[in-house]
Motif scaffolding. Structure first.
Motif, PDB file in Angstrom:
ATOM      1  N   LYS A   1     -11.671  -0.766  13.444  1.00 19.48           N
ATOM      2  CA  LYS A   1     -10.568  -0.723  14.409  1.00 19.48           C
ATOM      3  C   LYS A   1      -9.410  -1.630  13.944  1.00 19.48           C
ATOM      4  O   LYS A   1      -8.244  -1.270  14.051  1.00 19.48           O
ATOM      5  CB  LYS A   1     -11.067  -1.155  15.783  1.00 19.48           C
ATOM      6  N   GLN A   2      -9.734  -2.792  13.412  1.00 17.00           N
ATOM      7  CA  GLN A   2      -8.712  -3.725  12.931  1.00 17.00           C
ATOM      8  C   GLN A   2      -7.973  -3.164  11.715  1.00 17.00           C
ATOM      9  O   GLN A   2      -6.760  -3.289  11.605  1.00 17.00           O
ATOM     10  CB  GLN A   2      -9.339  -5.074  12.591  1.00 17.00           C
ATOM     11  N   VAL A   3      -8.711  -2.498  10.828  1.00 18.85           N
ATOM     12  CA  VAL A   3      -8.084  -1.905   9.646  1.00 18.85           C
ATOM     13  C   VAL A   3      -7.159  -0.765  10.056  1.00 18.85           C
ATOM     14  O   VAL A   3      -6.069  -0.613   9.509  1.00 18.85           O
ATOM     15  CB  VAL A   3      -9.143  -1.445   8.623  1.00 18.85           C
ATOM     16  N   ARG A   4      -7.577   0.027  11.043  1.00 21.18           N
ATOM     17  CA  ARG A   4      -6.704   1.105  11.539  1.00 21.18           C
ATOM     18  C   ARG A   4      -5.399   0.521  12.076  1.00 21.18           C
ATOM     19  O   ARG A   4      -4.317   1.053  11.827  1.00 21.18           O
ATOM     20  CB  ARG A   4      -7.397   1.916  12.627  1.00 21.18           C
ATOM     21  N   LEU A   5      -5.504  -0.568  12.797  1.00 24.00           N
ATOM     22  CA  LEU A   5      -4.322  -1.216  13.349  1.00 24.00           C
ATOM     23  C   LEU A   5      -3.417  -1.732  12.222  1.00 24.00           C
ATOM     24  O   LEU A   5      -2.193  -1.568  12.267  1.00 24.00           O
ATOM     25  CB  LEU A   5      -4.726  -2.360  14.284  1.00 24.00           C
ATOM     26  N   LEU A   6      -4.005  -2.335  11.202  1.00 18.40           N
ATOM     27  CA  LEU A   6      -3.227  -2.818  10.061  1.00 18.40           C
ATOM     28  C   LEU A   6      -2.501  -1.676   9.361  1.00 18.40           C
ATOM     29  O   LEU A   6      -1.309  -1.780   9.036  1.00 18.40           O
ATOM     30  CB  LEU A   6      -4.128  -3.546   9.061  1.00 18.40           C
ATOM     31  N   LEU A   7      -3.215  -0.585   9.131  1.00 16.35           N
ATOM     32  CA  LEU A   7      -2.594   0.572   8.474  1.00 16.35           C
ATOM     33  C   LEU A   7      -1.471   1.160   9.333  1.00 16.35           C
ATOM     34  O   LEU A   7      -0.434   1.588   8.810  1.00 16.35           O
ATOM     35  CB  LEU A   7      -3.639   1.632   8.144  1.00 16.35           C
TER      36      LEU A   7
ATOM     37  N   LEU B   1       0.861  -1.182   0.000  1.00 21.49           N
ATOM     38  CA  LEU B   1       0.000   0.000   0.000  1.00 21.49           C
ATOM     39  C   LEU B   1       0.895   1.229   0.000  1.00 21.49           C
ATOM     40  O   LEU B   1       1.623   1.473   0.959  1.00 21.49           O
ATOM     41  CB  LEU B   1      -0.915   0.018   1.233  1.00 21.49           C
ATOM     42  N   THR B   2       0.836   1.985  -1.072  1.00 25.40           N
ATOM     43  CA  THR B   2       1.641   3.206  -1.176  1.00 25.40           C
ATOM     44  C   THR B   2       1.158   4.224  -0.148  1.00 25.40           C
ATOM     45  O   THR B   2       0.045   4.106   0.386  1.00 25.40           O
ATOM     46  CB  THR B   2       1.519   3.817  -2.581  1.00 25.40           C
ATOM     47  N   PRO B   3       1.940   5.257   0.117  1.00 23.57           N
ATOM     48  CA  PRO B   3       1.487   6.293   1.048  1.00 23.57           C
ATOM     49  C   PRO B   3       0.137   6.899   0.629  1.00 23.57           C
ATOM     50  O   PRO B   3      -0.706   7.162   1.493  1.00 23.57           O
ATOM     51  CB  PRO B   3       2.604   7.341   0.996  1.00 23.57           C
ATOM     52  N   ASN B   4      -0.073   7.095  -0.669  1.00 25.14           N
ATOM     53  CA  ASN B   4      -1.357   7.651  -1.122  1.00 25.14           C
ATOM     54  C   ASN B   4      -2.509   6.707  -0.833  1.00 25.14           C
ATOM     55  O   ASN B   4      -3.587   7.138  -0.401  1.00 25.14           O
ATOM     56  CB  ASN B   4      -1.316   7.970  -2.618  1.00 25.14           C
ATOM     57  N   VAL B   5      -2.328   5.428  -1.073  1.00 31.39           N
ATOM     58  CA  VAL B   5      -3.386   4.449  -0.794  1.00 31.39           C
ATOM     59  C   VAL B   5      -3.667   4.402   0.701  1.00 31.39           C
ATOM     60  O   VAL B   5      -4.837   4.389   1.125  1.00 31.39           O
ATOM     61  CB  VAL B   5      -3.000   3.050  -1.341  1.00 31.39           C
TER      62      VAL B   5
ATOM     63  N   TYR C   1      -7.254   5.258   2.456  1.00 25.25           N
ATOM     64  CA  TYR C   1      -7.958   4.346   3.367  1.00 25.25           C
ATOM     65  C   TYR C   1      -8.280   5.034   4.690  1.00 25.25           C
ATOM     66  O   TYR C   1      -9.355   4.844   5.257  1.00 25.25           O
ATOM     67  CB  TYR C   1      -7.140   3.078   3.621  1.00 25.25           C
ATOM     68  N   LEU C   2      -7.362   5.847   5.178  1.00 31.93           N
ATOM     69  CA  LEU C   2      -7.620   6.564   6.434  1.00 31.93           C
ATOM     70  C   LEU C   2      -8.800   7.526   6.294  1.00 31.93           C
ATOM     71  O   LEU C   2      -9.632   7.642   7.199  1.00 31.93           O
ATOM     72  CB  LEU C   2      -6.366   7.307   6.907  1.00 31.93           C
TER      73      LEU C   2
END
Length: 166
Positions: free
Chosen positions: A115-121, A78-82, A86-87
């Motif tokens: 919450k899980q996606v935030r943790l992954l990111l 996931l590039t910085p833009n992606v 997502y955020l």
């Protein structure tokens, strides 16, 4: 860069007297007879070697060798833009009271709790931060090297964190 020098001075293309004749484009042999020596400009060669190695470091840092992770068995990045997009999507979903978000990884759709996606990111971002620091340390180390041989043998593939498996 290699050049002809005499008494520490580089030949600049000026006409010279050889065997009683004025020569405007002396051959290598004529320059040797006139007392010039073919030498390498060590500082220029060292600087050039450093520039090449730093470009190699940057290319390696941008490559899949560094910028990749595994998500549910799928190799991706996931590039910085992606990551930023997502955020924004996560913020919007939370504001709307949603608890899950759906996203696509290498053509595979996944739905996870916000919450899980935030943790992954966050993990991906911290991995990227750590990689950036390693890359910068390699560039600094190359700039401090003193010989072309040291630069050419420098291994910039070491020190990167273990790839993420999420």
């Amino acid at each position: 860069m290699k050049q002809w020098k005499k008494n520490g001075q580089a030949y600049q293309g000026e006409p010279m007297e050889i065997d009683g004749k004025r020569v405007y484009n002396p051959t290598d042999e004529m320059l040797m007879r006139a007392g010039y020596v073919y030498v390498e400009d060590v500082e220029e060669e060292l600087q050039r070697a450093k520039e090449v190695k730093i470009a190699e470091i940057a290319a390696y840092s941008d490559s899949e060798a560094v910028n990749s992770l595994t998500f549910n068995g799928i190799k991706t990045w996931l590039t910085p833009n992606v990551r930023a997009n997502y955020l924004v999507s996560l913020d919007a979903a939370e504001l709307l009271g949603e608890t899950n978000i759906t996203f696509v990884v290498e053509g595979v759709q996944a739905s996870l709790p916000i919450k899980q996606v935030r943790l992954l990111l966050a993990k991906i971002q911290r991995y990227a931060d750590a990689c950036y620091l390693v890359t910068e340390r390699h560039k600094i180390a190359v700039k401090a090297l003193q010989t072309v041989e040291e630069v050419e043998s420098y291994d910039y593939t070491t020190g990167y964190p273990e790839k993420l498996a999420l």
